[in-house]
Enzyme design. Structure first.
Site, short mmCIF file in Angstrom:
data_model
loop_
_atom_site.label_atom_id
_atom_site.label_comp_id
_atom_site.label_asym_id
_atom_site.label_seq_id
_atom_site.Cartn_x
_atom_site.Cartn_y
_atom_site.Cartn_z
N HIS A 132 119.53 23.71 35.14
CA HIS A 132 119.54 24.82 35.02
C HIS A 132 119.08 26.01 35.18
CE1 HIS A 132 115.65 24.98 33.76
NE2 HIS A 132 115.28 23.89 33.37
N HIS A 141 124.43 25.06 51.28
CA HIS A 141 125.07 23.59 50.80
C HIS A 141 124.41 22.53 50.65
CE1 HIS A 141 127.51 20.17 53.04
NE2 HIS A 141 127.12 20.22 51.99
C1 LIG Z 1 115.89 17.78 59.89
C2 LIG Z 1 117.35 17.92 61.09
C3 LIG Z 1 118.18 18.44 60.93
C4 LIG Z 1 116.51 17.40 62.88
O1 LIG Z 1 117.57 17.46 62.91
P1 LIG Z 1 116.70 17.14 64.26
O2 LIG Z 1 116.32 19.09 64.96
O3 LIG Z 1 117.28 17.03 65.54
O4 LIG Z 1 115.22 16.59 64.84
P2 LIG Z 1 115.15 15.08 65.31
O5 LIG Z 1 115.98 13.89 65.05
O6 LIG Z 1 115.01 15.64 67.22
O7 LIG Z 1 113.90 15.31 65.15
C5 LIG Z 1 112.60 15.61 65.61
C6 LIG Z 1 111.85 14.50 64.41
O8 LIG Z 1 111.84 15.37 63.77
C7 LIG Z 1 111.58 13.34 62.28
N1 LIG Z 1 112.85 14.47 61.42
C8 LIG Z 1 113.87 14.35 61.67
N2 LIG Z 1 114.79 14.33 60.01
C9 LIG Z 1 113.72 14.03 59.48
C10 LIG Z 1 113.76 14.06 58.18
N3 LIG Z 1 114.71 14.34 57.73
N4 LIG Z 1 112.57 13.74 57.68
C11 LIG Z 1 111.59 13.45 58.09
N5 LIG Z 1 111.17 12.98 59.56
C12 LIG Z 1 112.60 13.84 59.94
C13 LIG Z 1 111.74 12.73 63.69
O9 LIG Z 1 112.14 11.50 63.27
C14 LIG Z 1 111.09 13.40 65.42
O10 LIG Z 1 110.22 12.88 64.80
P3 LIG Z 1 109.09 12.16 66.23
O11 LIG Z 1 109.39 13.83 66.44
O12 LIG Z 1 108.03 11.85 65.75
O13 LIG Z 1 109.54 11.65 66.49
C15 LIG Z 1 117.86 16.05 60.97
O14 LIG Z 1 117.01 15.35 60.64
C16 LIG Z 1 118.41 16.04 59.30
O15 LIG Z 1 117.44 16.04 58.37
N6 LIG Z 1 119.74 16.42 58.85
C17 LIG Z 1 119.86 16.67 57.63
C18 LIG Z 1 121.70 15.82 57.85
C19 LIG Z 1 121.89 15.92 56.40
O16 LIG Z 1 121.70 15.94 55.21
N7 LIG Z 1 123.75 16.11 56.17
C20 LIG Z 1 124.14 16.31 55.68
C21 LIG Z 1 125.66 16.08 55.76
S1 LIG Z 1 126.27 16.10 53.99
#
Ligand SMILES: CC(C)(COP(=O)(O)OP(=O)(O)OC[C@H]1O[C@@H](n2cnc3c(N)ncnc32)[C@H](O)[C@@H]1OP(=O)(O)O)[C@@H](O)C(=O)NCCC(=O)NCCS
Length: 203
Positions: A132, A141
């Site tokens: 709410h 998004h």
């Molecule tokens: C947060 C996010 C954008 C980071 O992506 P990225 O910049 O490519 O980051 P990386 O994969 O290189 O990860 C970097 C670090 O963050 C950590 N990390 C990445 N995503 C994380 C998350 N969601 N929660 C906790 N830690 C996360 C990784 O484990 C890594 O840790 P390390 O350095 O200790 O190994 C991505 O992981 C994410 O969560 N995207 C959301 C996807 C989503 O919801 N899509 C919607 C579809 S409808």
């Protein structure tokens, strides 16, 4: 009266929106996509590139691309367009003081409570919950199964990742990415990428 609809983006989101358009009884003309290798999706043609949109002045358009900044760029490049608002028949959307901006997409199983303000070209993805009096600015998004408590404010073009949660009364500035599963317990005032429980800035 049914609408003629063209979906911008012949990818996964495009297919989900096609399903909504068809189930609403509207007429899906096809897709526009700048990838010339894409010729059809789900049995509907890719009609051309995004720059061709003005060839269909009577159509309603919807930008089915998940990345908020890309959605914003495309929508702002078509100020003349009529925008289609896509709401799946299984979404539970309150009629009590809730408003939905044009071009927004509300997927299956989503719940939108009373008093919510949804901007233009937002995505409320499958199974999202928006409680709410929450405000989502344009191009926000809210990903699959993500949820906000009540009285939340989410700034323009912020992307709430899969399964993330935002505590009630929290404010998040524009242009943030909340990682999958993040739990936001404090206001976010700097644009950036935030992850974890509780959510902290990754960069
Ligand atoms: C947060 C996010 C954008 C980071 O992506 P990225 O910049 O490519 O980051 P990386 O994969 O290189 O990860 C970097 C670090 O963050 C950590 N990390 C990445 N995503 C994380 C998350 N969601 N929660 C906790 N830690 C996360 C990784 O484990 C890594 O840790 P390390 O350095 O200790 O190994 C991505 O992981 C994410 O969560 N995207 C959301 C996807 C989503 O919801 N899509 C919607 C579809 S409808």
């Amino acid at each position: 009266m049914h609408k003629k609809v063209i979906i911008i983006g012949a990818g996964g989101h495009g297919k989900v929106i096609a399903d909504i358009v068809i189930n609403a009884g509207d007429e899906l003309l096809g897709f526009l996509d700048d990838d010339s290798e894409k010729t059809s999706l789900a049995g509907f043609p890719v009609l051309g590139s995004i720059a061709d949109a003005s060839r269909w002045p009577d159509a309603y358009f919807v930008v089915a691309i998940g990345e908020p900044a890309v959605r914003e760029r495309i929508a702002e490049s078509m100020p003349w367009a009529k925008w289609y608002t896509a709401i799946h028949s299984s979404a539970i959307v309150s009629n009590l003081e809730t408003t939905i901006g044009e071009g927004s997409m509300i997927m299956a199983g989503t719940i939108v409570s009373p008093g919510v303000t949804i901007g233009r070209h937002c995505i409320l993805n499958t199974g999202a919950i928006v409680e709410h009096n929450t405000v989502l600015e344009d191009y926000v998004h809210v990903s699959v199964a993500a949820k906000t408590g009540g009285e939340v404010f989410i700034g323009k073009s912020t992307w709430v990742g899969i399964g993330a949660s935002v505590n009630n009364c929290i404010s998040i500035c524009p242009d943030c990415m909340l990682g999958a599963g993040a739990v936001v317990v404090k206001n976010i005032t700097d644009p950036g990428v935030y992850c974890g429980v509780p959510a902290r800035k990754l960069r």
